[in-house]
Scaffold this active site. Sequence first.
Site, PDB file in Angstrom:
ATOM      1  N   CYS A  80      20.658 -10.692 -25.531  1.00 45.39           N
ATOM      2  CA  CYS A  80      20.839 -11.101 -24.134  1.00 45.39           C
ATOM      3  C   CYS A  80      20.040 -12.380 -23.832  1.00 45.39           C
ATOM      4  O   CYS A  80      20.368 -13.420 -24.369  1.00 45.39           O
ATOM      5  CB  CYS A  80      20.483  -9.927 -23.219  1.00 45.39           C
ATOM      6  SG  CYS A  80      21.040 -10.193 -21.548  1.00 45.39           S
ATOM      7  N   HIS A 168      23.708  -5.437 -25.213  1.00 43.65           N
ATOM      8  CA  HIS A 168      22.493  -4.670 -25.522  1.00 43.65           C
ATOM      9  C   HIS A 168      22.783  -3.579 -26.555  1.00 43.65           C
ATOM     10  O   HIS A 168      23.356  -2.548 -26.205  1.00 43.65           O
ATOM     11  CB  HIS A 168      21.940  -4.032 -24.247  1.00 43.65           C
ATOM     12  CG  HIS A 168      21.343  -5.034 -23.320  1.00 43.65           C
ATOM     13  ND1 HIS A 168      20.027  -5.422 -23.400  1.00 43.65           N
ATOM     14  CD2 HIS A 168      21.897  -5.760 -22.324  1.00 43.65           C
ATOM     15  CE1 HIS A 168      19.781  -6.335 -22.479  1.00 43.65           C
ATOM     16  NE2 HIS A 168      20.898  -6.569 -21.808  1.00 43.65           N
ATOM     17  N   GLU A 170      20.692  -1.612 -27.859  1.00 48.52           N
ATOM     18  CA  GLU A 170      19.720  -0.513 -27.742  1.00 48.52           C
ATOM     19  C   GLU A 170      20.156   0.583 -26.773  1.00 48.52           C
ATOM     20  O   GLU A 170      19.604   1.666 -26.784  1.00 48.52           O
ATOM     21  CB  GLU A 170      18.343  -1.067 -27.334  1.00 48.52           C
ATOM     22  CG  GLU A 170      18.237  -1.655 -25.935  1.00 48.52           C
ATOM     23  CD  GLU A 170      18.720  -3.106 -25.813  1.00 48.52           C
ATOM     24  OE1 GLU A 170      19.434  -3.574 -26.725  1.00 48.52           O
ATOM     25  OE2 GLU A 170      18.408  -3.755 -24.807  1.00 48.52           O
ATOM     26  N   SER A 222      -6.602  18.698 -22.996  1.00 47.57           N
ATOM     27  CA  SER A 222      -6.056  18.988 -21.670  1.00 47.57           C
ATOM     28  C   SER A 222      -5.060  20.144 -21.721  1.00 47.57           C
ATOM     29  O   SER A 222      -4.580  20.588 -20.696  1.00 47.57           O
ATOM     30  CB  SER A 222      -5.339  17.752 -21.145  1.00 47.57           C
ATOM     31  OG  SER A 222      -4.161  17.547 -21.903  1.00 47.57           O
ATOM     32  N   GLY A 223      -4.725  20.590 -22.930  1.00 46.79           N
ATOM     33  CA  GLY A 223      -3.662  21.592 -23.045  1.00 46.79           C
ATOM     34  C   GLY A 223      -2.311  20.920 -23.253  1.00 46.79           C
ATOM     35  O   GLY A 223      -1.332  21.572 -23.558  1.00 46.79           O
ATOM     36  N   GLY A 224      -2.250  19.614 -23.071  1.00 47.01           N
ATOM     37  CA  GLY A 224      -0.989  18.890 -23.205  1.00 47.01           C
ATOM     38  C   GLY A 224      -0.741  18.446 -24.642  1.00 47.01           C
ATOM     39  O   GLY A 224      -1.575  18.646 -25.526  1.00 47.01           O
ATOM     40  N   ASP A 226      -0.321  15.328 -26.027  1.00 44.94           N
ATOM     41  CA  ASP A 226      -0.981  14.164 -26.621  1.00 44.94           C
ATOM     42  C   ASP A 226      -2.387  14.498 -27.110  1.00 44.94           C
ATOM     43  O   ASP A 226      -2.752  14.190 -28.248  1.00 44.94           O
ATOM     44  CB  ASP A 226      -1.051  12.999 -25.612  1.00 44.94           C
ATOM     45  CG  ASP A 226       0.324  12.619 -25.083  1.00 44.94           C
ATOM     46  OD1 ASP A 226       1.314  13.012 -25.703  1.00 44.94           O
ATOM     47  OD2 ASP A 226       0.391  11.938 -24.048  1.00 44.94           O
ATOM     48  N   SER A 227      -3.189  15.109 -26.243  1.00 46.16           N
ATOM     49  CA  SER A 227      -4.561  15.376 -26.674  1.00 46.16           C
ATOM     50  C   SER A 227      -4.577  16.411 -27.799  1.00 46.16           C
ATOM     51  O   SER A 227      -5.417  16.336 -28.703  1.00 46.16           O
ATOM     52  CB  SER A 227      -5.442  15.808 -25.499  1.00 46.16           C
ATOM     53  OG  SER A 227      -5.007  17.030 -24.959  1.00 46.16           O
ATOM     54  N   SER A 228      -3.623  17.336 -27.786  1.00 42.78           N
ATOM     55  CA  SER A 228      -3.599  18.354 -28.847  1.00 42.78           C
ATOM     56  C   SER A 228      -3.254  17.719 -30.200  1.00 42.78           C
ATOM     57  O   SER A 228      -3.886  18.022 -31.215  1.00 42.78           O
ATOM     58  CB  SER A 228      -2.576  19.448 -28.540  1.00 42.78           C
ATOM     59  OG  SER A 228      -2.826  19.999 -27.275  1.00 42.78           O
TER      60      SER A 228
END
Length: 510
Positions: A80, A168, A170, A222-224, A226-228
């Site tokens: 583009c 595009h 993508e 945090s239990g989430g 990413d941190s896990s």
Amino acid sequence: MVTEKIIILDFGSQYTQLIARRVRELNVYCEIWPFNSANKIDSGVKGVILSGSPSSVRDINAPKPDLTAVKGKLPLLGICYGAQYLSHYFGGEVAPSDSREYGRASLDITVPSSRLFGSMNSGMQVWMSHGDTIVRLPEKYTITGSTHDVSIGAFEAEGEDTFGIQFHPEVYHTTEGLQLLKNFVVDICGCQQSWTPESFIAETIRNLQDTLQDDKVVLGLSGGVDSSVAAVLLHKAIGNKLHCIFVDNGLLRKNEFASVMNSYQHMGLNVRGVDARDMFLGALSGIEDPEQKRKSIGKQFIEVFEHEARKIQGAKWLAQGTIYPDVIESVSVNGPSVTIKSHHNVGGLPEKMNLMVIEPLKLLFKDEVRRVGKALAIDPVILNRHPFPGPGLAIRIISDVTPEKVSMLQEVDDIFIKGLMEYELYDKVWQAAAILLPVRSVGVMGDERTYESVVALRAVTSTDGMTADWAHLPYEFLGHISNRIINKVKGVNRVVFDISSKPPATIEWE
Ligand code: XMP
């Protein structure tokens, strides 16, 4: 270090991140760099993609980088704006388009031998989205594809691997877009497709071991997801020199603290649970303003975390579950974002405690974090959890927060979430929440009139939380959940379902 990669120079398009995700879907590593960083390209870079942009190449202030380090030296694909810039910069002409060039179109491949179009079909659907069009190509450029409205839909330069496409590849609406990207990154750039979750894990563990040596690291769980995932990677790299802290702020879901602690311990993590419910709830007492709630929770968190982290003698590093979208938050046309989100509200702590920061996931998108988590055999219950805000239920109580309101909301939320699981709807929804409204309504129960609380249920579908649609949950399910909540949760006599999309509404109510 990743040995081979594709670089996307970002001109500010809304689709830039999507290009990166699609390239990575092909197991080819790629990074998004500000548009003016072509001169930083090193030997690991196998090819360069120029993104789209909201600008016009004809604007005085349009991004106009020097491509000397790239053009003719490495494979180059302009998408583009990127394609228009290649034309404009090397002597062609770009003008405002006089016909509609937005939406679906069908691309005729006029040079079937073009390597960019290998294994693709002429007439495939492509997605256009631009106000300018290329009216004349530079010398020694050839048109390779056209649509009904756009005669220069795709082109390439003679004698070098420089390509441009006005559409595009993508976006999903371009039906063979992934094949086109594959043709570019694999066949033309020669990438190996060796970037897999397993290779990421092996390499990250090696890097972490090199960097951290015998140092101690502190990480707030945090239990989430990413941190896990960050914790498990670090644990694999340095074992019990990783010290995790998981704080119960009293604003989590029903029984969440105990069940998540249990999962962490099963995973072998060295984790300390901290019961700080009274502190958080005490500090929140009487606060109604959402931002004040967030500030109060952030402040308590830092205090608790700092207090606990100081007990870990000699800790040198603070690990965070920062992910790629936090880092780039669009590596905008003004250069990389300087405001990197600080996770788990530990902003300011590294300086105060003289800790260095380590972020093992900072190159991954959310779905890649999940793939890595799966390859690390992390419990699917943790990997597939809905996102949950740091300030927890405090921002789902639309008034001051009291322990009684938290308990009431925990019960409602628990019925809703368990119901979603029971009806196999949980994984179809990006995020679900119950909100306690500051409204009481009249009802009847038996012979008595009641005057009790209203709760709202919210469930949305989304891919990244930036935009969202309300989830069209079956009426039968909603009816069942509403009955269950009103019958079981004392103090609630009315349930409503939120049917707002984001934008203009947000996912949370506060
Ligand atoms: P909104 O409400 O802005 O939410 O549409 C988008 C996503 O962000 C989460 N969210 C937060 N997460 N601290 C967090 O850690 C916060 O203060 C916060 N506010 C919203 C929200 O749950 C959703 O996933």
